[in-house]
Enzyme design. Structure first.
Site, short mmCIF file in Angstrom:
data_model
loop_
_atom_site.label_atom_id
_atom_site.label_comp_id
_atom_site.label_asym_id
_atom_site.label_seq_id
_atom_site.Cartn_x
_atom_site.Cartn_y
_atom_site.Cartn_z
CE LYS A 69 -4.05 1.82 2.49
NZ LYS A 69 -4.97 1.57 3.62
CB SER A 144 -8.27 3.42 2.67
OG SER A 144 -7.43 2.84 3.66
CB SER A 168 -8.60 0.58 5.71
OG SER A 168 -9.33 1.77 5.61
#
Lengths: 482, 95
Positions: A69, A144, A168
């Site tokens: 990420k 996210s 997330s």
């Protein structure tokens, strides 16, 4: 080669020489190149560094690539957190968890798309465009950690590392038929993660199976003196006890709310009951638990996460790094213009609300929120005197259609009803594939454990996963039609 | 409890952000929803729990660890040799 192979399968194939580590790696690189244009899971694709082909150790990931990420520091690689503010920023050092993965020869082939500064539930707040759900590209892969779940679900990579502040990792895993872990707060080092809500933030692996997740978690664990909230826990092998058997005499708690079905999509509710029945079939005793402050979780999260975000994001002033505005008169206008141009709408909204809560005259809001936070924790402590684990649906909704977030933000926040209280309490939780809706959309099922009970969490999740087998289903057909 | 336009402008100043009139209106709407949530939380009766304030600081030795300074400077929006360049903070007094 099967793009939906698990890490475990790939290691076996590399070990018995049916493929080489290099062949496996180039296979996934090629597939990533082919699919990314359609799915926008990666914002950057690159050649992995420090290539090793030694896959002899139990934890080695040589030849088995992952996606990281964009808010996790990988030295020399883009570190943009989905924001224009950091569009051209590159990490000057490695996050501790990245060092741990590199010790196990893990190759990283790219950076994963995400909502800006991890603030969002759909991936649509990324400055790099939304990632798409491989099961249905008109829908979000969750957020996210949007790019991570999209990439793993599409078989571009077998694993990825996301971060979670309030759902997330588990929510994108649930939306993409994957496994996602939020660990006990402090189990994995936060050093090198761009902070959002520091008292909630944790990294977590997203994988196809529970075994793979446990393997990556074993690599990520370990005390880090660079993170003052890192727990003094030794490294553990979480795969050790995964024999597929359900431990005996297990009592599983179920929130009263989860059993009432109120506020839960009917298809998710029906699916939840099927999974409960499967647990009972495997010998678990089910016990209803009442958690009176659970219903305040989402609101509490609103206050705590925004307050912490406002503080954390004050460091972005475009002096030492970040995107600086082109025109300004003095230092102050440089900072204001850079922040105004660099941050997206949602991030600015959250900074404003956070500063409202923290500003003089409103101190009682934050204090009250912290007191209720302790009440939520205490109630979980009491619950775990009677039950070994707790279960709930991961989300209360099916994967969102693009555009839903702006149209109905409240529905999106309420979707985290069962996930945010867990982060507030700092408890470990794992979402596993729970089944599918009639439209063929994935549904998540989550287990919640007491602090540092990851081993039990993995064992039980593994036993249920082996019983139901939902993880075997892949979006192969949907991807072929792209 | 409501929020006035001046209060939003003050918060923007504290947040080092600037907003258009339209954005201020939209923030006003968001704030009003947020305040409804806050009111809900404020209504909950709580008992003061000493464990909730039982926080400790964690210190470590302030050791200098050699770092690749060039890598860090490369991230600077503007640099002059080995310095970060920013607009001057103190104004030059007029002669």
């Amino acid at each position: 080669m099967n793009p939906f192979s698990t890490i475990k399968d790939l290691k076996e194939q590399i070990k018995n020489k049916s493929i080489s580590a290099n062949e496996a790696l180039s296979f996934f690189q090629k597939r990533t190149q082919q699919l990314n244009e359609k799915l926008n899971a990666f914002t950057h694709i690159f050649e992995p560094e420090k290539l090793s082909t030694d896959n002899s150790s139990h934890f080695s990931l040589a030849g088995i690539p992952g996606i990281i990420k964009a808010n996790i520091a990988v030295k020399g690689k883009p570190h943009h957190a989905g924001s224009n503010m950091l569009r051209n920023h590159h990490a000057a050092y490695n996050a501790t968890i990245i060092e741990h993965l590199q010790e196990h020869n893990a190759p990283f082939i790219g950076i994963g798309n995400m909502d800006e500064f991890a603030m969002g539930s759909t991936g649509e707040y990324s400055a790099f465009g939304a990632a798409k759900n491989p099961w249905d590209i008109t829908r979000s892969p969750g957020g996210s950690s949007s790019g991570i779940s999209a990439a793993v679900a599409a078989g571009m990579v077998p694993w990825g590392i996301g971060t979670e502040t309030g759902g997330s990792v588990r929510q994108p895993a649930a939306f993409c038929n994957l496994v996602g872990l939020y660990p006990t707060y402090g189990l994995f080092s936060r050093y090198g993660l761009i902070a959002f809500g520091s008292s909630l933030d944790q990294a977590g692996p997203i994988t196809r199976t529970v075994y793979d997740n446990a393997l990556i978690a074993s690599a990520l664990s370990g005390h880090d003196p660079k993170d003052s909230t890192s727990l003094p826990e030794p490294k553990k092998d979480y795969t050790k006890k995964l024999d597929g058997k359900m431990p005996e005499n297990l009592t599983i708690g179920v929130f009263k709310e989860a059993l009432s079905g109120e506020g839960i999509d009917p298809q998710i509710f029906a699916n939840f009951k099927e999974n409960l029945a499967a647990l009972e079939k495997l010998g678990c005793k089910i016990k209803t638990i009442e958690h009176k402050t659970l219903k305040h979780g989402v609101t509490l999260y609103f206050i705590l996460s925004r307050a912490e975000a406002a503080s954390n994001l004050s460091r972005f002033d475009a002096t030492l790094y970040g995107t600086r505005a082109k025109e300004y008169e003095n230092l102050q206008s440089m900072i204001i213009k850079s922040r105004t141009e660099g941050f997206g709408t949602e991030v600015k909204r959250r900074i404003m609300m956070g500063n409202y809560v923290l500003s003089s005259g409103h101190r009682e809001f934050y204090d009250q929120a912290n007191t209720i936070r302790q009440m939520i924790r205490n109630e979980f402590d009491v619950a775990f005197m009677d039950v070994d684990l707790i279960v709930s649906p991961t989300t209360t909704t099916l994967p969102f259609k693009f555009g839903e977030a702006e149209a109905n933000p409240l529905a999106i926040y309420m979707s985290d009803y069962f996930s945010v209280p867990i982060c507030i309490a700092g408890l470990p939780s794992i979402s596993i594939p729970g089944g599918f809706s009639k439209e063929g959309l994935p549904i998540g099922f989550q287990f919640i454990g007491n602090r540092l009970c990851e081993e039990l969490l993995y064992r039980v999740a593994h036993a249920l996963e082996q019983e139901t087998g939902h993880f075997q289903k892949t979006p192969e057909k949907q991807l072929a039609e792209l | 409890m409501d929020i006035k336009r001046e209060e939003i402008l003050k918060l923007a100043e504290l947040s080092m952000l600037s907003f258009s009139d339209k954005e201020i209106d939209s923030l006003g709407k968001d704030f009003r929803e947020f305040i409804v949530h806050i009111n809900e939380i404020m209504k909950i009766s709580t008992i003061s729990d000493p464990s909730s304030t039982n926080r400790v600081n964690v210190f470590r030795e302030d050791k200098v660890i050699p770092k690749d300074v060039e890598l860090i400077l490369q991230q600077a929006p503007l640099r002059t040799s080995n310095y970060f360049t920013v607009p001057s903070i103190l104004e030059t007094p007029e002669e």
